[in-house]
Design an enzyme around this catalytic site. Structure first.
Site, PDB file in Angstrom:
ATOM      1  N   SER A  54      58.873 -82.677  37.778  1.00 48.10           N
ATOM      2  CA  SER A  54      57.471 -83.089  37.930  1.00 48.10           C
ATOM      3  C   SER A  54      57.359 -84.032  39.125  1.00 48.10           C
ATOM      4  CB  SER A  54      57.046 -83.804  36.641  1.00 48.10           C
ATOM      5  OG  SER A  54      56.051 -84.753  36.891  1.00 48.10           O
TER       6      SER A  54
ATOM      7  N   TYR B 203      57.800 -90.199  30.171  1.00 48.18           N
ATOM      8  CA  TYR B 203      57.767 -88.880  30.819  1.00 48.18           C
ATOM      9  C   TYR B 203      58.367 -88.985  32.225  1.00 48.18           C
ATOM     10  CZ  TYR B 203      55.694 -84.501  32.554  1.00 48.18           C
ATOM     11  OH  TYR B 203      55.498 -83.237  33.090  1.00 48.18           O
TER      12      TYR B 203
HETATM   13  P1  NAD Z   1      52.389 -76.766  27.590  1.00 48.20           P
HETATM   14  O1  NAD Z   1      52.168 -77.852  26.611  1.00 48.20           O
HETATM   15  O2  NAD Z   1      51.360 -75.729  27.774  1.00 48.20           O
HETATM   16  O3  NAD Z   1      53.797 -76.031  27.271  1.00 48.20           O
HETATM   17  C1  NAD Z   1      54.911 -76.664  26.734  1.00 48.20           C
HETATM   18  C2  NAD Z   1      55.472 -75.762  25.641  1.00 48.20           C
HETATM   19  O4  NAD Z   1      56.664 -76.380  25.119  1.00 48.20           O
HETATM   20  C3  NAD Z   1      54.522 -75.597  24.457  1.00 48.20           C
HETATM   21  O5  NAD Z   1      54.297 -74.217  24.193  1.00 48.20           O
HETATM   22  C4  NAD Z   1      55.227 -76.272  23.292  1.00 48.20           C
HETATM   23  O6  NAD Z   1      54.999 -75.661  22.034  1.00 48.20           O
HETATM   24  C5  NAD Z   1      56.680 -76.148  23.717  1.00 48.20           C
HETATM   25  N1  NAD Z   1      57.527 -77.151  23.051  1.00 48.20           N
HETATM   26  C6  NAD Z   1      57.236 -78.446  22.786  1.00 48.20           C
HETATM   27  N2  NAD Z   1      58.234 -79.016  22.101  1.00 48.20           N
HETATM   28  C7  NAD Z   1      59.184 -78.060  21.934  1.00 48.20           C
HETATM   29  C8  NAD Z   1      60.453 -78.048  21.295  1.00 48.20           C
HETATM   30  N3  NAD Z   1      60.955 -79.142  20.688  1.00 48.20           N
HETATM   31  N4  NAD Z   1      61.153 -76.892  21.303  1.00 48.20           N
HETATM   32  C9  NAD Z   1      60.667 -75.778  21.884  1.00 48.20           C
HETATM   33  N5  NAD Z   1      59.470 -75.735  22.500  1.00 48.20           N
HETATM   34  C10 NAD Z   1      58.737 -76.861  22.532  1.00 48.20           C
HETATM   35  O7  NAD Z   1      52.696 -77.516  28.967  1.00 48.20           O
HETATM   36  P2  NAD Z   1      52.918 -76.939  30.425  1.00 48.20           P
HETATM   37  O8  NAD Z   1      51.998 -77.661  31.315  1.00 48.20           O
HETATM   38  O9  NAD Z   1      52.960 -75.464  30.445  1.00 48.20           O
HETATM   39  O10 NAD Z   1      54.367 -77.567  30.710  1.00 48.20           O
HETATM   40  C11 NAD Z   1      55.528 -76.794  30.935  1.00 48.20           C
HETATM   41  C12 NAD Z   1      56.523 -77.669  31.667  1.00 48.20           C
HETATM   42  O11 NAD Z   1      56.004 -78.026  32.951  1.00 48.20           O
HETATM   43  C13 NAD Z   1      56.834 -79.005  30.959  1.00 48.20           C
HETATM   44  O12 NAD Z   1      58.194 -79.315  31.132  1.00 48.20           O
HETATM   45  C14 NAD Z   1      55.986 -79.992  31.725  1.00 48.20           C
HETATM   46  O13 NAD Z   1      56.483 -81.288  31.626  1.00 48.20           O
HETATM   47  C15 NAD Z   1      56.082 -79.422  33.126  1.00 48.20           C
HETATM   48  N6  NAD Z   1      55.030 -79.840  34.062  1.00 48.20           N
HETATM   49  C16 NAD Z   1      53.718 -79.574  33.845  1.00 48.20           C
HETATM   50  C17 NAD Z   1      52.775 -79.982  34.797  1.00 48.20           C
HETATM   51  C18 NAD Z   1      51.316 -79.715  34.633  1.00 48.20           C
HETATM   52  O14 NAD Z   1      50.519 -80.107  35.494  1.00 48.20           O
HETATM   53  N7  NAD Z   1      50.900 -79.050  33.580  1.00 48.20           N
HETATM   54  C19 NAD Z   1      53.185 -80.658  35.941  1.00 48.20           C
HETATM   55  C20 NAD Z   1      54.533 -80.916  36.114  1.00 48.20           C
HETATM   56  C21 NAD Z   1      55.450 -80.499  35.173  1.00 48.20           C
END
Ligand code: NAD
Length: 283
Positions: free
Chosen positions: A166, A179
């Site tokens: 991130s 985070y």
């Molecule tokens: P999201 O919440 O849509 O997806 C995360 C998924 O992880 C969910 O489906 C959730 O059920 C699953 N999850 C949570 N705990 C879990 C566990 N213990 N075991 C298995 N699965 C689990 O979020 P997203 O935005 O799609 O994020 C995906 C990745 O991208 C994450 O690592 C997040 O930190 C990273 N990220 C997101 C952004 C953004 O702007 N959305 C930016 C930078 C990084």
């Protein structure tokens, strides 16, 4: 002419943790469109099945959904066996499960002379339990699946791991110290593991998405009732030179590049996909 390294990815098997989420789903679709067999792992069983079913039917490529908790070693070991039995040897792993929580978020951005009577709304009000949960989900949630799935890759001397970092890894955003600390640790771990595996044909890289509107940050960047940008949302846009939130599909080119043989000589790096955010000093 299509790049041969991309052609070669067809039929390979990629496990995506957090594959039921917004970015994971988009990555699964992007990979399936290149013929990759995807295995969607998510703690949300319904989401995992739904994504796998839709990916299989939309792209005509096999896709599997399994409930898995990335923080539970036995759950990971169990699903590994199921994958080996029902799908095949794992070629690629995307560590996508992660997220933030209000329990590890301070109300205040900074402590100032004006809010000295509200210390509990800042750093001092954070509870170790909430902090630990977010840190563990993001960091241990990357470490543990790698321990379980990378062993076969090392034995076969072939495999690719992609961690999801991130912007917080480079400069922490206010309010979300757990985070940020975890994502920063992911970058460090990516480098460490890349070196550790470099002689046995397993590459380890990361992507650092900029700002994408998803479930994990919606409560911070948009108003729950009106949907309008919060002050924080406006700040993000102002600091993203391209002036917009990313669309999940914007990650797919970089994901494909880092997973395919196109990046054969690349290991231990983290590529920002951020509309220029990490390049901008804010002035
Ligand atoms: P999201 O919440 O849509 O997806 C995360 C998924 O992880 C969910 O489906 C959730 O059920 C699953 N999850 C949570 N705990 C879990 C566990 N213990 N075991 C298995 N699965 C689990 O979020 P997203 O935005 O799609 O994020 C995906 C990745 O991208 C994450 O690592 C997040 O930190 C990273 N990220 C997101 C952004 C953004 O702007 N959305 C930016 C930078 C990084």
């Amino acid at each position: 002419m299509r790049n041969r390294a991309i052609e070669l990815i067809k039929g390979k098997i990629c496990v995506i943790t957090g594959g039921g989420g917004v970015l994971g789903t988009s990555m699964a679709r992007g990979l399936a469109s290149e013929g990759v067999i995807t295995v969607i792992l998510d703690i949300n069983e319904e989401a995992a099945y739904k994504v796998a079913t839709e990916v299989a039917s939309d792209y005509g490529v096999r896709s599997f959904g399994f409930r898995t908790n990335v923080l539970d070693r036995s759950s990971l070991e169990e699903v590994r066996e199921k994958i080996l039995r029902e799908v095949g040897e794992i070629d690629m792993l995307i560590n996508g499960a992660g997220g933030n929580s209000p329990k590890a978020t301070t109300k205040l951005e900074q402590i100032t002379e004006e809010n000295l009577d509200q210390l509990e709304d800042g750093f001092f009000g954070l509870e170790l339990e909430g902090f630990q949960k977010v840190f563990d989900l993001n960091f241990n949630g990357t470490l543990l699946p790698t321990m379980v799935f990378a062993k076969d890759m090392v034995a076969r001397q072939k495999g690719v791991i992609l961690n999801v970092s991130s912007m917080n890894a480079y400069k922490p955003l206010t309010k979300i110290p757990a985070y940020s600390a975890a994502k920063s640790s992911i970058n460090n771990f990516t480098e460490w593991l890349a070196v550790h595996f470099a002689k046995v044909g397993v590459r380890v890289n990361a992507i650092a998405p900029g700002f994408f509107l998803t479930n994990q940050n919606r409560f911070l960047v948009t108003d729950e009732k009106t949907g309008a940008l919060t002050l924080r949302g406006e700040k993000i846009i102002a600091n993203t030179p391209m002036g917009v939130f990313g669309e999940p599909e914007d990650l797919n080119g970089t994901v494909l590049y880092l997973l395919s043989d196109m990046s054969n000589f690349i290991t231990g790096i983290c590529i920002p996909v951020d509309g220029g955010y990490s390049a901008y000093g804010g002035v």
